[in-house]
Design a protein around this motif. Structure first.
Motif, mmCIF file in Angstrom:
data_model
loop_
_atom_site.group_PDB
_atom_site.id
_atom_site.type_symbol
_atom_site.label_atom_id
_atom_site.label_comp_id
_atom_site.label_asym_id
_atom_site.label_seq_id
_atom_site.Cartn_x
_atom_site.Cartn_y
_atom_site.Cartn_z
ATOM 1 N N LEU A 13 0.862 -1.180 0.000
ATOM 2 C CA LEU A 13 0.000 0.000 0.000
ATOM 3 C C LEU A 13 0.895 1.225 0.000
ATOM 4 O O LEU A 13 1.620 1.487 0.956
ATOM 5 N N GLY A 14 0.877 1.956 -1.102
ATOM 6 C CA GLY A 14 1.739 3.135 -1.234
ATOM 7 C C GLY A 14 2.870 2.854 -2.189
ATOM 8 O O GLY A 14 3.545 1.833 -2.097
ATOM 9 N N GLY A 15 3.049 3.750 -3.135
ATOM 10 C CA GLY A 15 4.070 3.549 -4.165
ATOM 11 C C GLY A 15 5.079 4.681 -4.176
ATOM 12 O O GLY A 15 5.611 5.041 -5.219
ATOM 13 N N MET A 21 12.103 1.643 -3.094
ATOM 14 C CA MET A 21 13.330 1.020 -2.598
ATOM 15 C C MET A 21 13.090 -0.429 -2.151
ATOM 16 O O MET A 21 13.975 -1.258 -2.240
ATOM 17 N N MET A 22 11.858 -0.724 -1.712
ATOM 18 C CA MET A 22 11.517 -2.119 -1.398
ATOM 19 C C MET A 22 11.576 -2.982 -2.657
ATOM 20 O O MET A 22 11.962 -4.149 -2.627
ATOM 21 N N LEU A 23 11.204 -2.366 -3.775
ATOM 22 C CA LEU A 23 11.138 -3.125 -5.034
ATOM 23 C C LEU A 23 12.516 -3.557 -5.537
ATOM 24 O O LEU A 23 12.613 -4.518 -6.303
ATOM 25 N N LEU A 46 7.044 1.764 -11.477
ATOM 26 C CA LEU A 46 7.987 0.926 -12.210
ATOM 27 C C LEU A 46 8.523 -0.120 -11.238
ATOM 28 O O LEU A 46 8.555 0.087 -10.040
ATOM 29 N N ALA A 47 8.952 -1.230 -11.791
ATOM 30 C CA ALA A 47 9.626 -2.305 -11.047
ATOM 31 C C ALA A 47 8.683 -3.218 -10.283
ATOM 32 O O ALA A 47 9.093 -4.256 -9.789
ATOM 33 N N ASP B 41 9.324 -11.685 -21.951
ATOM 34 C CA ASP B 41 9.407 -11.984 -20.526
ATOM 35 C C ASP B 41 10.773 -11.635 -19.935
ATOM 36 O O ASP B 41 11.110 -12.075 -18.833
ATOM 37 N N ALA B 42 11.586 -10.892 -20.655
ATOM 38 C CA ALA B 42 12.940 -10.555 -20.184
ATOM 39 C C ALA B 42 12.890 -9.946 -18.780
ATOM 40 O O ALA B 42 12.007 -9.133 -18.496
ATOM 41 N N PRO B 43 13.829 -10.327 -17.896
ATOM 42 C CA PRO B 43 13.822 -9.810 -16.514
ATOM 43 C C PRO B 43 13.802 -8.283 -16.432
ATOM 44 O O PRO B 43 13.182 -7.724 -15.536
ATOM 45 N N ALA B 44 14.448 -7.619 -17.382
ATOM 46 C CA ALA B 44 14.513 -6.156 -17.315
ATOM 47 C C ALA B 44 13.290 -5.476 -17.932
ATOM 48 O O ALA B 44 13.268 -4.257 -18.076
ATOM 49 N N ARG B 45 12.264 -6.248 -18.269
ATOM 50 C CA ARG B 45 11.024 -5.611 -18.768
ATOM 51 C C ARG B 45 10.422 -4.739 -17.669
ATOM 52 O O ARG B 45 9.770 -3.735 -17.939
ATOM 53 N N LEU B 46 10.640 -5.140 -16.420
ATOM 54 C CA LEU B 46 10.189 -4.328 -15.297
ATOM 55 C C LEU B 46 11.304 -3.355 -14.930
ATOM 56 O O LEU B 46 12.465 -3.617 -15.179
ATOM 57 N N ALA B 47 10.941 -2.268 -14.330
ATOM 58 C CA ALA B 47 11.869 -1.273 -13.774
ATOM 59 C C ALA B 47 12.473 -0.335 -14.814
ATOM 60 O O ALA B 47 13.125 0.641 -14.468
ATOM 61 N N CYS B 48 12.268 -0.619 -16.096
ATOM 62 C CA CYS B 48 12.661 0.377 -17.088
ATOM 63 C C CYS B 48 11.458 1.278 -17.356
ATOM 64 O O CYS B 48 10.336 0.967 -16.962
ATOM 65 N N ASP B 49 11.699 2.388 -18.025
ATOM 66 C CA ASP B 49 10.590 3.298 -18.354
ATOM 67 C C ASP B 49 9.882 2.869 -19.628
ATOM 68 O O ASP B 49 8.677 3.059 -19.780
#
Lengths: 384, 384
Positions: A13-15, A21-23, A46-47, B41-49
């Motif tokens: 809850l909360g982004g 940083m948790m991500l 993101l993430a 499904d590449a791992p870096a699909r998340l956390a990029c913009d």
């Protein structure tokens, strides 16, 4: 349940910045994570694996989000607690618990909790409305100076005021509040306690906090605190007592005063990763965000000692600057020994707005402290 | 250009594990990042913009992606270099450069580069086809045993074979290759060099690698290497020479042999963050992924010393296990002192597949090494 290869889902809850940083660690452990935040531009959009926009204070929104995950945690305390209670009844694991959050969300209740559990804290009186304070002073039940705190939603120094005379009361909102004895103190300290579902407990070293006199925001966090072993032990034991009293699961950041005669009084607690633990990302064996995950997933807790000493400097918006942010001289501080800036990604700066933090690590704490001052003098968060 | 508050865009070719770990730091610095990978499904699909699916060996795909960013980097060498050349001509900053990648992508050209720049490496002969080797042996130009290496696309031990007799040649693909002198060595070492656009250089401490005898994959990486100061200095100087010769920008991981008479020979290089530098995430003042970003963005390089000693263990799929992955006993290793697992998030395991790594840090390197062995004996990457 195996978090590392199953269909497990974690909810946050909360982004905001803490969620972001948790991500880093949910990605490191490949833990499927869902985040909800009122802002579509939240840093943790993101993430995470799933991001949802929604009001954290709305019962149905929180309920609907929580039903969808296996373990639910927070990065901010202002959430709908009734929804968390319903989720707990339905078997969702919620950490911190609804009960703990209820005790903490309201500062008057938080203080009563300490009193009930013999946790040392400054004396206080409780008022349903600020307007009742005047009468208490007239009756002799209270005398100036004291610290006024609104019972609800007081963050980063808003909702806190030192009241020295009657006229200081005039501008305060007429809300549920406490009047707390003003404690002359040597140091503000904090201890982060981690407690997992098994009840295993670990404390991080005591940190020392220096506040910016005007903004009432932490300016330096120094780990380990430059205090005697006796005072450090006392602070750690009180923090452990608080975490145990709450039967807390996750991290509990316990902020304390070291009085002039070396008493330790609990000021307030935060049931989550905390600004006073940011130094741990670079300095500790186990980063506070990883530790929070270990605790709520009932994994073994990681080592809390420092690899090296750490000092954290908050990056706040410079006075007289409002608009598109520029981190002036960031390259210069990155050339200094052991310096890591963290940029929160807010596009607009304004005076005293928290825009990031900088960690300075060094084998020698006095060297780290020196470099921290240089960092503080060098970088400027201004507008373009 | 100010990366920290402008419309700057960083591009990464490849969205695998290395790309994913780079993104921890683009998030930390709030750097807008675009990733392209052939797998959705590449791992870096998340956390990029921005994430795009596309073939990294296709000219138009790489060109189109690269035009869209300000600085372009890689996490894998198998990319279309013609497109990178076009992008460089159009003013996009590409690090490593197309020229460096061309020298490295082909192992025969890489060896020639060392010879041309007086960088010590094992003697070798170059062949347009494996089938030409037999004749060279018959003519006395080459003798068994030697190491056969395909010139192109040899990763993680594929494309490398020790040839002891004629029959060992039979199963090899008939491709461009080299036959390299088989060097009896004491140690395999590696040095990561960081070089930014200003030409500032820093080396990480020498690490020592132990390979799994069957899978030809690194099993332990130990930092710092347990070698004499003289050997360490020699290795660092050769690594610096290689990075300077390439006029490299970014990280260059230089893998080397320490021969029986303490000569240092370069085996091969990787122009990016590397498995031999994963220990740095927990052990170093500056994580290799952060350092790569500092280098390609022309920021000051961070301190490369260790905070504490580090040992890295690769997590590879157990023999006789194929299917949905289970990390058996991961909780047990997380209870050990200074142990951090990194789970790459591949859903399926198979024998020797790289599924993650574990870092063990400790103030005492021999203690870290002991715990690493315990980790290795305890965790099992099996199928359910």
């Amino acid at each position: 349940m195996n978090y590392f290869s199953s269909n497990f889902k974690l909810g946050i809850l909360g982004g905001g910045q803490l969620g972001k940083m948790m991500l880093y660690h949910t990605r490191k452990y490949d833990i499927y994570t869902c985040v909800i935040d009122p802002s579509k531009d939240a840093p943790a959009r993101l993430a995470c694996d799933e991001f949802r926009v929604g009001d954290l204070l709305d019962y149905d929104t929180v309920l609907d989000f929580g039903k969808h995950v296996d373990v639910l945690t927070i990065e901010i305390e202002n959430v709908n607690i009734d929804a968390l209670e319903t989720l707990e009844d339905e078997g969702i694991k919620v950490f911190p618990s609804a009960k703990t959050l209820r005790s903490i969300q309201n500062k008057a209740q938080q203080k009563l909790f300490y009193r009930d559990h013999n946790i040392p804290t400054a004396d206080f009186s409780r008022f349903a409305y600020t307007s009742e304070i005047e009468e208490a002073v007239e009756n002799g039940g209270l005398s100036y100076p004291f610290v006024w705190k609104s019972a609800r939603f007081g963050y980063d120094g808003m909702g806190v005021k030192i009241v020295k005379r009657y006229t200081d009361l005039i501008d305060l909102p007429n809300v549920e509040c406490i009047a707390e004895k003003l404690i002359p103190f040597k140091n503000e300290l904090a201890v982060i306690v981690a407690r997992n579902r098994n009840g295993d407990l670990k404390t991080y070293p005591v940190v020392e906090m220096e506040f910016h006199p005007e903004a009432n925001q932490v300016e330096y966090v120094i780990c380990p605190a430059r205090i005697t072993t006796e005072v450090a032990k006392k602070a750690e034991l009180i923090a452990l007592k608080a975490a145990s009293a709450f039967k807390h699961v996750g991290l509990l950041a316990v902020e304390m005063f070291q009085t002039e005669n070396d008493e330790i009084l609990v000021n307030e607690v935060a049931p989550r990763p905390h600004n006073s633990g940011h130094y741990s990302i670079e300095a500790s064996y186990t980063d506070q965000f990883e530790q929070h995950l270990r605790a709520i997933l009932n994994l073994p807790l990681g080592k809390t000692e420092n690899k090296v000493a750490g000092v954290m400097v908050n990056l706040v918006g410079a006075e007289n600057h409002e608009g598109n942010v520029v981190y002036k001289n960031i390259e210069k501080i990155m050339a200094m020994d052991g310096v890591t800036p963290h940029i929160y990604g807010k596009k607009q700066t304004r005076p005293f707005r928290k825009m990031g933090h900088v960690t300075i690590v060094n084998a020698d704490i006095s060297e780290a402290r020196k470099i921290a001052e240089k960092v503080k003098r060098t970088i400027e968060v201004i507008s373009d």
